[in-house]
Design a protein around this motif. Structure first.
Motif, PDB file in Angstrom:
ATOM      1  N   ALA A   6       0.871  -1.084  -0.166  1.00 20.21           N
ATOM      2  CA  ALA A   6      -0.231   0.166   0.028  1.00 20.21           C
ATOM      3  C   ALA A   6       0.923   1.236  -0.050  1.00 20.21           C
ATOM      4  CB  ALA A   6      -0.932  -0.089   1.118  1.00 20.21           C
ATOM      5  N   VAL A   7       0.655   2.103  -0.969  1.00 21.16           N
ATOM      6  CA  VAL A   7       1.214   3.406  -1.031  1.00 21.16           C
ATOM      7  C   VAL A   7       0.314   4.394  -0.621  1.00 21.16           C
ATOM      8  CG1 VAL A   7       2.453   5.100  -2.543  1.00 21.16           C
ATOM      9  CG2 VAL A   7       2.955   2.551  -2.840  1.00 21.16           C
ATOM     10  N   ILE A   8       0.438   5.240   0.239  1.00 21.41           N
ATOM     11  CA  ILE A   8      -0.743   6.011   0.977  1.00 21.41           C
ATOM     12  C   ILE A   8      -0.014   7.377   1.059  1.00 21.41           C
ATOM     13  CG2 ILE A   8      -2.406   6.331   2.664  1.00 21.41           C
ATOM     14  CD1 ILE A   8      -1.835   3.446   3.285  1.00 21.41           C
ATOM     15  N   VAL A   9      -0.491   8.397   0.535  1.00 22.57           N
ATOM     16  CA  VAL A   9      -0.197   9.904   0.762  1.00 22.57           C
ATOM     17  C   VAL A   9      -1.461  10.460   1.304  1.00 22.57           C
ATOM     18  CG1 VAL A   9       0.470  11.922  -0.585  1.00 22.57           C
ATOM     19  CG2 VAL A   9       1.017   9.498  -1.211  1.00 22.57           C
ATOM     20  N   SER A  10      -1.263  11.195   2.682  1.00 19.79           N
ATOM     21  CA  SER A  10      -2.369  11.588   3.131  1.00 19.79           C
ATOM     22  C   SER A  10      -1.969  12.555   4.443  1.00 19.79           C
ATOM     23  CB  SER A  10      -3.105  10.432   4.041  1.00 19.79           C
ATOM     24  OG  SER A  10      -4.118  10.883   4.857  1.00 19.79           O
ATOM     25  N   GLU A  11      -2.555  13.603   4.686  1.00 19.71           N
ATOM     26  CA  GLU A  11      -2.595  14.497   5.586  1.00 19.71           C
ATOM     27  C   GLU A  11      -2.704  13.812   6.765  1.00 19.71           C
ATOM     28  OE1 GLU A  11      -1.499  17.324   5.302  1.00 19.71           O
ATOM     29  OE2 GLU A  11      -1.668  17.878   3.328  1.00 19.71           O
ATOM     30  N   ALA A  12      -3.447  12.800   6.962  1.00 20.21           N
ATOM     31  CA  ALA A  12      -3.565  12.009   8.398  1.00 20.21           C
ATOM     32  C   ALA A  12      -2.295  11.661   8.814  1.00 20.21           C
ATOM     33  CB  ALA A  12      -4.420  10.792   8.103  1.00 20.21           C
ATOM     34  N   HIS A  39       2.435   3.667  10.252  1.00 18.09           N
ATOM     35  CA  HIS A  39       2.157   2.184  10.214  1.00 18.09           C
ATOM     36  C   HIS A  39       0.867   2.011  11.057  1.00 18.09           C
ATOM     37  CE1 HIS A  39       5.689   0.791   7.558  1.00 18.09           C
ATOM     38  NE2 HIS A  39       5.617   2.219   7.539  1.00 18.09           N
ATOM     39  N   GLN A  40       1.219   2.125  12.280  1.00 13.81           N
ATOM     40  CA  GLN A  40       0.079   1.893  13.197  1.00 13.81           C
ATOM     41  C   GLN A  40      -1.428   2.338  12.665  1.00 13.81           C
ATOM     42  OE1 GLN A  40       1.930   3.526  16.934  1.00 13.81           O
ATOM     43  NE2 GLN A  40       2.790   1.553  17.472  1.00 13.81           N
ATOM     44  N   LEU A  41      -1.385   3.499  12.194  1.00 15.56           N
ATOM     45  CA  LEU A  41      -2.671   4.116  11.677  1.00 15.56           C
ATOM     46  C   LEU A  41      -3.086   3.286  10.623  1.00 15.56           C
ATOM     47  CD1 LEU A  41      -4.366   6.474  12.386  1.00 15.56           C
ATOM     48  CD2 LEU A  41      -3.236   7.816  10.688  1.00 15.56           C
ATOM     49  N   HIS A  70      -1.524 -11.753   4.865  1.00 11.76           N
ATOM     50  CA  HIS A  70      -0.414 -12.399   5.613  1.00 11.76           C
ATOM     51  C   HIS A  70       0.686 -11.294   5.783  1.00 11.76           C
ATOM     52  CE1 HIS A  70       2.803 -14.974   6.604  1.00 11.76           C
ATOM     53  NE2 HIS A  70       3.604 -14.635   5.623  1.00 11.76           N
ATOM     54  N   ALA A  71       0.972 -10.251   4.614  1.00 17.03           N
ATOM     55  CA  ALA A  71       1.957  -9.429   4.882  1.00 17.03           C
ATOM     56  C   ALA A  71       1.478  -8.053   4.087  1.00 17.03           C
ATOM     57  CB  ALA A  71       2.994  -9.785   3.991  1.00 17.03           C
ATOM     58  N   LEU A  72       1.628  -7.088   4.583  1.00 19.53           N
ATOM     59  CA  LEU A  72       1.258  -5.834   4.104  1.00 19.53           C
ATOM     60  C   LEU A  72       2.505  -4.926   4.260  1.00 19.53           C
ATOM     61  CD1 LEU A  72      -0.683  -3.774   2.871  1.00 19.53           C
ATOM     62  CD2 LEU A  72      -1.454  -3.224   5.459  1.00 19.53           C
ATOM     63  N   ALA A  73       3.344  -4.640   2.970  1.00 24.84           N
ATOM     64  CA  ALA A  73       4.293  -3.370   2.922  1.00 24.84           C
ATOM     65  C   ALA A  73       3.480  -2.133   2.855  1.00 24.84           C
ATOM     66  CB  ALA A  73       4.873  -3.719   1.595  1.00 24.84           C
ATOM     67  N   ILE A  74       4.052  -1.168   3.812  1.00 22.35           N
ATOM     68  CA  ILE A  74       3.351   0.234   3.845  1.00 22.35           C
ATOM     69  C   ILE A  74       4.343   1.233   3.506  1.00 22.35           C
ATOM     70  CG2 ILE A  74       2.305   1.736   5.428  1.00 22.35           C
ATOM     71  CD1 ILE A  74       1.290  -0.464   7.112  1.00 22.35           C
ATOM     72  N   HIS A  75       4.035   2.034   2.435  1.00 21.96           N
ATOM     73  CA  HIS A  75       4.899   3.250   2.320  1.00 21.96           C
ATOM     74  C   HIS A  75       3.846   4.473   2.552  1.00 21.96           C
ATOM     75  CE1 HIS A  75       7.841   0.786   0.222  1.00 21.96           C
ATOM     76  NE2 HIS A  75       6.708   0.132  -0.304  1.00 21.96           N
ATOM     77  N   ALA A  76       4.196   4.916   3.485  1.00 14.26           N
ATOM     78  CA  ALA A  76       3.151   6.197   4.086  1.00 14.26           C
ATOM     79  C   ALA A  76       3.862   7.595   3.936  1.00 14.26           C
ATOM     80  CB  ALA A  76       2.627   5.853   5.453  1.00 14.26           C
ATOM     81  N   PHE A  77       3.217   8.541   3.156  1.00 13.13           N
ATOM     82  CA  PHE A  77       3.738   9.739   2.830  1.00 13.13           C
ATOM     83  C   PHE A  77       2.861  10.890   3.235  1.00 13.13           C
ATOM     84  CE2 PHE A  77       5.668   7.022   0.002  1.00 13.13           C
ATOM     85  CZ  PHE A  77       7.123   7.176  -0.059  1.00 13.13           C
ATOM     86  N   LEU A  78       3.410  12.091   3.774  1.00 19.32           N
ATOM     87  CA  LEU A  78       2.595  13.349   3.514  1.00 19.32           C
ATOM     88  C   LEU A  78       2.861  13.819   2.207  1.00 19.32           C
ATOM     89  CD1 LEU A  78       3.937  15.179   6.908  1.00 19.32           C
ATOM     90  CD2 LEU A  78       1.492  14.515   6.253  1.00 19.32           C
ATOM     91  N   PRO A  79       1.796  14.680   2.010  1.00 21.26           N
ATOM     92  CA  PRO A  79       1.562  15.263   0.357  1.00 21.26           C
ATOM     93  C   PRO A  79       3.025  15.913   0.047  1.00 21.26           C
ATOM     94  CG  PRO A  79      -0.579  15.452   1.261  1.00 21.26           C
ATOM     95  CD  PRO A  79       0.488  14.915   2.428  1.00 21.26           C
ATOM     96  N   SER A  80       3.399  16.740   1.311  1.00 23.21           N
ATOM     97  CA  SER A  80       4.668  17.365   0.934  1.00 23.21           C
ATOM     98  C   SER A  80       5.984  16.509   0.658  1.00 23.21           C
ATOM     99  CB  SER A  80       4.976  18.283   1.995  1.00 23.21           C
ATOM    100  OG  SER A  80       5.218  17.550   3.373  1.00 23.21           O
ATOM    101  N   GLU A  81       5.820  15.202   1.216  1.00 24.68           N
ATOM    102  CA  GLU A  81       7.022  14.080   1.214  1.00 24.68           C
ATOM    103  C   GLU A  81       6.833  13.362  -0.322  1.00 24.68           C
ATOM    104  OE1 GLU A  81       7.377  13.036   5.912  1.00 24.68           O
ATOM    105  OE2 GLU A  81       6.041  11.955   4.393  1.00 24.68           O
ATOM    106  N   TRP A  82       5.760  13.451  -0.788  1.00 25.96           N
ATOM    107  CA  TRP A  82       5.439  12.424  -2.033  1.00 25.96           C
ATOM    108  C   TRP A  82       5.960  13.132  -3.161  1.00 25.96           C
ATOM    109  CZ3 TRP A  82       5.159   7.687  -3.467  1.00 25.96           C
ATOM    110  CH2 TRP A  82       4.460   7.383  -4.742  1.00 25.96           C
ATOM    111  N   ASN A  83       6.816  12.545  -3.926  1.00 23.80           N
ATOM    112  CA  ASN A  83       7.342  12.948  -5.349  1.00 23.80           C
ATOM    113  C   ASN A  83       7.298  11.728  -6.232  1.00 23.80           C
ATOM    114  OD1 ASN A  83       8.136  15.627  -4.067  1.00 23.80           O
ATOM    115  ND2 ASN A  83       9.732  14.807  -3.228  1.00 23.80           N
TER     116      ASN A  83
END
Length: 102
Positions: A41-47, A57-59, A74-87
Motif C-alpha cells: 500500500a502506497v498512501i499519501v495523506s494529511e492524516a 504504520h499503526q494508523l 499475511h503481509a502488508l508493505a506500507i509506504h506512508a507519505f505526507l503530500p509534501s513528502e511524496w514525489n
C-alpha cells in the motif's frame, strides 16, 4: 468483495490524496491464481501529519483492522507519505526468497 477491494475501501478512511494497493501475492511462495495474501500500500495523506513512521504504520494497521488476521492478509508493505513528502518515489518491492521460479 476481494481482500484487495476491502483493503482499498478501509484505507479510504485516511482520506488519501493518493492511494495505490497492489496484490503482490504472485511473487511469493505457495502462490496460486486468485490468492490474496501479500499486498503493498502506497498512501499519501494529511492524516500522517506529525506522526513518526511507526505511528503512520499503526494508523494503517488500525484502518485495515481484521483484514490483517489469519487466513486473510499475511503481509502488508506500507509506504506512508505526507503530500509534501511524496514525489512519486520508487516503492518497488524486493523479490521474495520463496518466489515461484520460472
Amino acid at each position: 468483495m476481494s481482500l484487495e477491494q476491502e483493503l482499498v475501501q478501509r484505507l479510504q478512511e485516511l482520506s488519501p490524496n493518493y492511494l495505490e494497493v497492489v496484490n503482490e501475492s504472485s511473487g511469493h511462495g505457495g502462490y496460486f491464481p486468485g490468492k490474496e495474501s501479500h499486498f503493498k500500500a502506497v498512501i499519501v495523506s494529511e492524516a500522517f501529519e506529525g506522526l513518526r513512521l511507526v505511528q503512520r504504520h499503526q494508523l494503517v494497521y488500525s484502518a485495515a483492522g481484521n483484514l490483517l488476521s489469519a487466513g486473510k492478509i499475511h503481509a502488508l508493505a506500507i509506504h506512508a507519505f505526507l503530500p509534501s513528502e511524496w514525489n512519486g518515489q520508487d516503492t518497488s518491492s524486493p523479490e521474495c526468497a520463496h518466489a515461484p521460479k520460472n
